[in-house]
Structure formats: C-alpha cells, structure tokens
Design an enzyme around this catalytic site. Structure first.
Site, PDB file in Angstrom:
ATOM      1  N   HIS A 140     -19.129  88.575  -2.290  1.00 39.76           N
ATOM      2  CA  HIS A 140     -18.350  89.621  -2.970  1.00 39.76           C
ATOM      3  C   HIS A 140     -16.969  89.762  -2.328  1.00 39.76           C
ATOM      4  CE1 HIS A 140     -17.683  93.595  -4.941  1.00 39.76           C
ATOM      5  NE2 HIS A 140     -16.989  93.810  -3.835  1.00 39.76           N
ATOM      6  N   GLU A 141     -16.932  89.845  -1.012  1.00 40.09           N
ATOM      7  CA  GLU A 141     -15.647  90.034  -0.319  1.00 40.09           C
ATOM      8  C   GLU A 141     -14.757  88.798  -0.463  1.00 40.09           C
ATOM      9  OE1 GLU A 141     -14.489  92.871   0.722  1.00 40.09           O
ATOM     10  OE2 GLU A 141     -16.369  93.727   0.043  1.00 40.09           O
TER      11      GLU A 141
END
Ligand SMILES: [Zn+2]
Length: 277
Positions: A139-140
């Site tokens: 996600h990051e």
C-alpha cells in the site's frame, strides 16, 4: 490618463502575447498530464519523478537521523525480504530501494518517493503474517509508484501560485517552492513520518495497486483484508487513542468492502498466475 491606453503597439501586441501565453500554459499542462501507473487514471503532475526522488532521498536522510533503527535483526530482515520481493514486482530499477525498520511502538509505515520505505515496529503487532506485512508495504509503495505525493504537491503549487505554478515547477529543479510543498506533503521537518492524509480516491487506488504488486510478489491478497480488519478492531478499541496513521488511513467498513470486492480478480490475475510460473 492610464499611459497603457496611449500605447497602441502594446494593445496590438497584447492579444498575440496573450495567445502565446495561453499556448505556453496549454503546452505545460499537456506536458504535465500523465496517466497513473496501473490504473491509467489521468493525473496532473507539475513535478518530475526525478525531482520527487531527489527530495525523497534527502528526506530519508533526515528520517534516519531522527528515528532509531530497530536492533531486532530477525524482524529487520523480514521487512527487507518482503520489501525486496515487492520491489522486484514493482519493476522500478531507477528507484533507490531501501527497507528500514524503526524502533517505535506506533502503528505507522511510509514510502518516500524514490523507494525509501520505513516500517515502525508498532505496526508489526498488527501485520503478524508476511501476507499482511506485504499488504501494508504494498500500500505504501503504491502511493509512491502512482505518484500520489507528486500529485498532491502539484495541487498545492497550483493553489499557491496559480497559473505560474506549471512553469515554476517544471523549470525550476528543486526550487524552494517545490521543496516547501514537499515538506508540507510529507510532514518532513515537523513530525517526521506523519504524512498529510491522501484523498479517499488515492487511498482506494493505493489499496488496489498495493494488492496487485503484493500479489505479483507472491503474497496472498487476502492479507490486505485481514490487516485492515485488525486495524479496524484496533482503532475501535475502547479508550484507545488511534495513532496518526489510522486517522490518515481510516479502516472503515467501506474500505474493507472495497478490498473484498477487488480481491478475487487480483488473486486470479496476479497471485495464481504467479504460482503457475
Ligand atoms: Zn495510504
């Protein structure tokens, strides 16, 4: 009398100048319009990826100076192993990938432009399986790959400098204005690692792209579902002060439903494909 009214040459040239200025602006905006990686969404980017990367690398140095790196070799190696696999799947050789584990009991993780990833030991309490760790790191990393920070910086430049923003940003390398919006977007210099919230659509895009790259790296996409379910339970714990990460990444019911809806197709297309290879 206004001397400009007495200057016929100026009046004659003005429309041409205006047209030229308009064409220049248009050219800059066209040059700045890009398609987001993976999703193909149109995005306005006034800053080059190189500029972003340079600022990201500088910011990573600041983070390393202010935060304590974990001495837990086993967990540090785990974060690096998962990160390296995702980096291979992301296929961004121009990034200077690095995966760091910060010793701090807070639920947080982020990726600076250019691939400098920081995971806090506090988030490992929730991301207990490697699939869940891959979900949070995916996600990051997705925020960086899809250039959400660059998009947010471009919006900030537009808001602050209006029509001049495009020429300022595109022509100025890492000018003070660009460096300033970078600091605003990434919280560098004030509270390191506590990034300004992304928009809901960017969050949803990072969930999707994150699941794709984690699945391409061989991690089961359901890790994203169990991770956000745990985050939801954690944030609603009685008397708990939710950490900053959870206020910028609300683990809402809609988010979980959205992840559930996307999971099947991503598993079939990327994860199972990966297992067959
Ligand atoms: Zn996010």
């Amino acid at each position: 009398m206004n001397p400009r009214l007495n200057n016929p040459l100026r009046w004659r040239l003005n429309p041409r100048l205006k047209r030229a200025a308009l064409l220049l602006c248009l050219a800059l905006v066209i040059a700045a319009c890009a398609k987001a990686a993976y999703t193909g969404r149109s995005q306005l980017l006034l800053i080059s990826e190189g500029q972003e990367t340079q600022l990201g690398l500088q910011a990573a140095q600041d983070v390393k100076k202010t935060e304590k790196m974990s001495s837990d070799q086993l967990q540090t190696e785990r974060v690096r192993r998962v990160g390296r696999r995702i980096a291979v799947a992301a296929n961004k050789p121009e990034y200077k990938w690095e995966f760091n584990l910060i010793e701090k009991d807070t639920v947080n993780a982020f990726c600076l432009p250019g691939g400098k990833v920081f995971v806090y030991t506090g988030i490992l309490e929730l991301a207990t399986s490697n699939d869940e760790l891959a979900a949070i790191m995916g996600h990051e990393i997705a925020h960086a790959l899809v250039r959400h920070g660059g998009e947010r910086m471009s919006m900030a430049l537009m808001a602050q400098f209006g029509g001049q923003a495009a020429s300022m940003a595109l022509g100025a390398g890492t000018s003070p204005a660009v460096a300033q919006v970078f600091s605003q977007a990434y919280g560098v210099g004030s509270q390191v690692g506590f990034l300004l919230p992304h928009s809901r659509s960017q969050e949803s895009e990072a969930d999707e792209v994150g699941m794709i790259i984690a699945a391409k790296a061989g991690y089961e996409p359901s890790g994203a579902l169990t991770l956000w379910q745990k985050m939801d339970a954690y944030s609603t714990k009685k008397g708990q002060n939710p950490p900053a990460f959870l206020s910028t990444h609300p683990p809402s019911k809609e988010r979980i439903k959205d992840i559930q809806a996307k999971m099947g197709a991503i598993r079939a297309r990327y994860y199972q494909q990966q297992l067959l290879n």
